[in-house]
Design an enzyme around this catalytic site. Structure first.
Site, PDB file in Angstrom:
ATOM      1  N   SER A 143      38.774  20.433   9.904  1.00  0.00           N
ATOM      2  CA  SER A 143      38.726  18.981   9.798  1.00  0.00           C
ATOM      3  C   SER A 143      40.091  18.468  10.205  1.00  0.00           C
ATOM      4  CB  SER A 143      38.430  18.593   8.339  1.00  0.00           C
ATOM      5  OG  SER A 143      38.805  17.270   8.060  1.00  0.00           O
ATOM      6  N   TYR A 156      40.374  19.587  -0.960  1.00  0.00           N
ATOM      7  CA  TYR A 156      39.718  19.633   0.352  1.00  0.00           C
ATOM      8  C   TYR A 156      40.750  19.882   1.444  1.00  0.00           C
ATOM      9  CZ  TYR A 156      37.088  17.946   4.424  1.00  0.00           C
ATOM     10  OH  TYR A 156      36.478  17.835   5.654  1.00  0.00           O
TER      11      TYR A 156
END
Length: 304
Positions: A143, A156
């Site tokens: 990401s 995350y």
């Protein structure tokens, strides 16, 4: 590499970015094995392949944190296709909240899926890709959080930074075997990744991130409607693989972030000379990295 009739295994391959990659791979003539957890998503994916007149993928139910099941899946893929050439570690969860209030369950769940799931894929599939000697490719989908941090995404972000570091190093290790390795860092994509917190496993129920406010989460999820089509992400992944790029960036809007990271990093360097001994060690490290990237196996002796 010509991908025609090559085989690929994609975790989380029946929805979102995983399904976008699967469709791009299918258009390139690849044969597919796709892992899934949601039966409805699997049926939708199966319908797409049937409607397109394509070979049906091998669908395999898998929780990527389940090491025993992952080993079974790897054997099933090899048994079904004979050889496996491409591994795409895509499955992940997007969970947000204040990191300073996180519990062990928060860390264990998010890191277990986003980093541990990649580890399980690598441990089970790398030996199989090496064994046939035809080369291949490994794609780890991270990401933009692998570069950009934020106040609500601590765990995350940590998981994506970890995937980034692992992938960059693994590229050196696998170059001698003609196995490419790519890190994919998508930005905002039109998927349902935002709802991960609504699917939290019971064994990780103790959370310090606060009660899930479904209405608030759905409002946040509305931003994903503005995201890139997952199929476009898939096309860019295929192109990056074909060009054997170590880093595949899919979204053009992050230029200001990279500029800020670069400038802040350069400004943080001490403005002072370094001793010759340390300079020589760093020269050897850079030289060893370049050699590894070109396909040479590098040992510790090459670093001193």
């Amino acid at each position: 590499m010509d991908w025609q009739r090559r085989t690929a295994f994609i975790t989380g391959g029946v929805s979102g970015i995983g399904f976008g990659i699967a469709r791009a791979f299918s258009d390139a003539g690849m044969r597919l094995a796709l892992s899934y957890r949601n039966e409805s998503y699997k049926e939708d994916a199966a319908k797409w392949f049937a409607d397109q007149g394509r070979e049906a993928p091998l669908f395999l139910k898998l929780d990527v944190t389940d090491r025993a099941r992952f080993a079974e899946v790897a054997d099933e893929v090899e048994s079904h296709f004979g050889k496996i050439h491409v591994l795409v570690n895509n499955a992940g969860v997007s969970v947000f909240g204040p990191t300073d209030e996180a519990t062990y369950d928060d860390y264990d769940w998010i890191m277990g899926v986003n980093f541990g799931g990649n580890v399980n894929g690598l441990v089970n599939f790398i030996p199989k890709i090496k064994a046939h000697g035809e080369g291949g490719h490994i794609v780890n989908v991270a990401s933009m959080a692998a570069f950009i941090s934020g106040p609500q995404a601590g765990i995350y972000t940590a998981s994506k930074f970890a995937v980034r570091g692992l992938t960059e190093c693994l590229r050196y290790n696998l170059a001698p075997y003609n196995i490419g390795v790519s890190l994919v860092c998508p930005g905002l994509t039109n998927t349902n990744a935002w709802d991960s917190a609504l699917r939290r496993p019971e064994e990780f129920k103790e959370s310090g991130l606060g009660e899930v406010d479904k209405a608030e989460l759905e409002k946040f999820g509305g931003a994903f409607d503005l995201g890139m089509d997952p199929r476009e992400v898939g096309d860019k992944v295929l192109k990056g693989m074909t060009e054997n790029r170590g880093l595949i960036l899919t979204h053009p809007e992050h230029g200001p972030d990279f500029k800020e990271i670069y400038e802040a990093s350069m400004a943080a360097l001490p403005d002072e000379p370094a001793p010759e001994g340390r300079l020589e060690i760093e020269r050897l490290r850079r030289e060893a990295n370049r050699a590894a990237a070109s396909g040479k196996k590098v040992d510790l002796d090459d670093l001193t």
